[in-house]
Design a protein around this motif. Structure first.
Motif, PDB file in Angstrom:
ATOM      1  N   ASP A 143       0.493   1.137 -15.428  1.00 49.99           N
ATOM      2  CA  ASP A 143       0.122   1.395 -13.993  1.00 49.99           C
ATOM      3  C   ASP A 143       0.087  -0.149 -13.435  1.00 49.99           C
ATOM      4  OD1 ASP A 143      -1.277   1.688 -11.846  1.00 49.99           O
ATOM      5  OD2 ASP A 143      -2.726   2.961 -12.784  1.00 49.99           O
ATOM      6  N   GLU A 170       1.229  10.445  -9.969  1.00 55.31           N
ATOM      7  CA  GLU A 170       0.264  10.678 -11.087  1.00 55.31           C
ATOM      8  C   GLU A 170      -0.220  11.755 -10.656  1.00 55.31           C
ATOM      9  OE1 GLU A 170      -3.595   8.286 -12.995  1.00 55.31           O
ATOM     10  OE2 GLU A 170      -3.322   8.001 -10.583  1.00 55.31           O
ATOM     11  N   LYS A 171      -0.580  12.357  -9.549  1.00 53.64           N
ATOM     12  CA  LYS A 171      -1.045  13.635  -8.908  1.00 53.64           C
ATOM     13  C   LYS A 171      -0.097  14.689  -9.380  1.00 53.64           C
ATOM     14  CE  LYS A 171      -3.361  15.982  -4.848  1.00 53.64           C
ATOM     15  NZ  LYS A 171      -3.366  15.899  -3.549  1.00 53.64           N
ATOM     16  N   ASP A 219       0.892  -1.088  -0.060  1.00 59.99           N
ATOM     17  CA  ASP A 219       0.061   0.093   0.103  1.00 59.99           C
ATOM     18  C   ASP A 219       0.804   1.362   0.070  1.00 59.99           C
ATOM     19  OD1 ASP A 219      -2.196  -1.515  -0.053  1.00 59.99           O
ATOM     20  OD2 ASP A 219      -2.860  -1.521   2.178  1.00 59.99           O
ATOM     21  N   ALA A 244       2.014   1.585  -3.674  1.00 63.18           N
ATOM     22  CA  ALA A 244       0.900   2.275  -4.309  1.00 63.18           C
ATOM     23  C   ALA A 244       0.640   3.800  -4.220  1.00 63.18           C
ATOM     24  CB  ALA A 244      -0.446   1.193  -4.163  1.00 63.18           C
ATOM     25  N   SER A 245       0.878   4.163  -2.972  1.00 60.83           N
ATOM     26  CA  SER A 245       0.677   5.433  -2.479  1.00 60.83           C
ATOM     27  C   SER A 245       1.654   6.423  -3.302  1.00 60.83           C
ATOM     28  CB  SER A 245       0.823   5.956  -1.153  1.00 60.83           C
ATOM     29  OG  SER A 245       2.064   5.800  -0.591  1.00 60.83           O
ATOM     30  N   ASP A 295       0.236   6.834  -6.708  1.00 64.37           N
ATOM     31  CA  ASP A 295      -1.052   7.857  -6.630  1.00 64.37           C
ATOM     32  C   ASP A 295      -0.156   9.254  -6.841  1.00 64.37           C
ATOM     33  OD1 ASP A 295      -2.690   5.733  -6.289  1.00 64.37           O
ATOM     34  OD2 ASP A 295      -2.711   5.984  -4.179  1.00 64.37           O
ATOM     35  N   ARG A 315      -0.998  -0.921 -10.453  1.00 63.66           N
ATOM     36  CA  ARG A 315      -2.260  -1.091  -9.539  1.00 63.66           C
ATOM     37  C   ARG A 315      -3.178  -1.845  -9.933  1.00 63.66           C
ATOM     38  NH1 ARG A 315      -2.779   5.216  -8.764  1.00 63.66           N
ATOM     39  NH2 ARG A 315      -2.695   5.295 -11.067  1.00 63.66           N
TER      40      ARG A 315
END
Length: 509
Positions: free
Chosen positions: A349, A340-341, A330, A333-334, A337, A351
């Protein structure tokens, strides 16, 4: 009922008095497969005392006998390495072929240590001064501690304990609580090889066990591999307690791809170095620096190859396994995130990966970012997962500055067909391990492993001659024997030794 994975003390399993445990999971299924004991201070001291009590006997064991045990350990490991690989896959998640490769790299250090008698030889000078001889000897330190990370539960301990044991030290290994069984398997193999009880011990646990190793006065040296913040803590705490410490920290490894490089070779290398072992390597390439106008072609070739990677249970038909824990999955994965942001282009990807494994496994597939900039967290932080970032630059000088300005200096690589460029890079780059058209420049065991800057705290790298220096200390001995009349007759002298009284430094004569 799950099994409790215990300590190893004085040649046998040791339950300890603490009732605290931590779960051990199979990353491919998410299932809890065991509980590992978490040592109390009293438990840690019992294990350390075993190493301390055995040291004098092992130190005084002949080199011939010590190396005979190492040779036997080597043979047993070659015969049974498949068993160890299965344990690593079950608790860490890496595929079996990768686990076997890990063991083979560790075995190189065992083989190096088998030749240690030659490397422990001292020097001798006859008549350094008149009738005075000087010689040096290398002696072991005493009980030493090894604190090992989760990502290489066999190889990293084997960077240290073969050299330490061959040099005459005793060992306390503190493995990661995430995959602790490999350490017990190795301890049992040492016993079968004939290593005396108490020479190799395993202390399971968390920070309580680590802190006792760092501060207990019976432990003379600490070898550590892990993240940079913890490496800093280990180094400062251990050295404050008077110990010799080598603490290998984190990394953010770059590979420069120059315009003249073989892009197929470079793309293969980026996939292997970025996604092998799910990116859980301190030597993983996490940044591909594309120089000039090759970036589009390079990204396309990496994408083509990475989309063929099969993610799944390491015991099945798969190229890449899960991450070690759900918490770690996790966290990685963050970062995806966040990238991408921040505006990086998500080319692949991970995920959304469809893995060949348990529905509750800790899956994250190969992830590729393009147009990454140095201010993004996916660039600045060591992610320790299958995330590869492509940074575009205009020149070699810009690429070099990117690497040299980074806080880490563990490993790096350059891909080029220009020998002059490669030679300039190996001279100018401020990194401890350099690859030229080699993506993961881990040196052979007779060289030494270690980085620069925030990737290493302490003066010694792992294994090779630096490893021998770390686990020994040198003693210089100056000798003069007086001649006796019963043995040989010489002209009479004015005083014993023939020089008379002299309160100054002796003069060479």
């Amino acid at each position: 009922m799950t099994q409790t994975i215990q300590h190893w003390c004085d040649g046998k399993l040791f339950a300890g008095d603490s009732s605290a445990t931590a779960p051990v999971t199979n990353p491919a299924t998410g299932a809890v497969t065991g509980e590992v004991a978490l040592a109390s201070v009293a438990d840690a001291r019992t294990v350390i005392d075993s190493a301390a009590d055995t040291f004098a006997e092992w130190r005084d064991t002949s080199l011939a006998k010590r190396t005979a045990v190492l040779f036997r350990f080597r043979e047993l490991l070659n015969e049974r390495k498949g068993e160890l690989a299965e344990i690593i896959t079950a608790e860490h998640g890496k595929v079996l072929s990768d686990a076997l490769g890990e063991i083979s790299r560790g075995q190189e250090v065992v083989e190096f240590a088998c030749g240690i008698p030659h490397l422990l030889k001292g020097g001798y000078t006859e008549n350094a001064s008149t009738n005075i001889d000087v010689h040096s000897v290398s002696q072991p330190l005493g009980p030493v501690g090894i604190i090992s990370p989760f990502n290489f539960p066999a190889m990293v301990p084997m960077w240290f304990f073969p050299v330490a044991i061959a040099a005459g030290n005793t060992v306390v290994l503190k493995p990661s609580e995430k995959d602790p069984t490999a350490a017990i398997w190795l301890a049992e193999l040492w016993k079968e090889a004939g290593l005396p009880d108490g020479v190799f011990n395993v202390l399971q646990g968390d920070k309580v066990a680590v802190d006792e190793l760092l501060t207990n006065p019976k432990i003379k040296a600490i070898s550590f591999v892990g993240s940079t913040p913890i490496a800093q803590y280990v180094y400062s705490t251990g050295t404050a307690a008077g110990k010799r410490v080598q603490a290998l920290g984190g990394a953010k490894n770059h590979a420069i791809i120059l315009p003249d490089a073989d892009l197929d070779l470079a793309a293969d290398a980026m996939v292997n170095a970025g996604f092998g072992s799910a990116g859980e390597r301190c030597m993983a390439i996490s940044v591909a620096v594309a120089v000039g106008d090759i970036a589009d072609d390079l990204v396309a070739k990496i994408t083509e190859r990475a989309t063929t990677i099969k993610t799944g249970d390491g015991t099945k038909d798969s190229d890449m396994g899960p991450l070690v824990t759900k918490v770690h999955r996790d966290k990685v994965a963050s970062y995806v995130d966040a990238g991408e942001k921040a505006g990086a282009t998500v080319v692949l990807d991970g995920r959304t990966v469809q893995a060949n494994g348990g529905a509750d496994g800790f899956w994250l597939g190969p992830t590729l970012f393009d147009n990454v900039t140095p201010d993004m967290s996916i660039y600045t932080d060591e992610i320790f997962g299958p995330v590869l970032s492509v940074v575009r630059v205009e020149s070699y000088d810009e690429a070099l500055e990117l690497i040299n300005s980074n806080q880490y200096g563990n490993g790096t690589a350059i891909f080029t067909n220009d020998g002059g460029a490669a030679r300039r890079f190996q001279n100018e780059v401020e990194v401890g391990m350099v690859g030229i058209n080699v993506p993961i420049p881990v040196p052979m065991a007779y060289y030494s492993f270690g980085g620069w800057k925030a990737s290493l705290f302490g003066d010694s790298h792992a294994h090779g001659t630096e490893g021998i220096h770390f686990f020994t200390r040198t003693k210089a001995i100056t000798t003069r024997w007086l001649e006796t009349a019963a043995v040989i007759t010489r002209p009479a002298r004015s005083a014993p030794g023939g020089e008379g009284l002299n309160l100054g430094f002796p003069q060479n004569a």
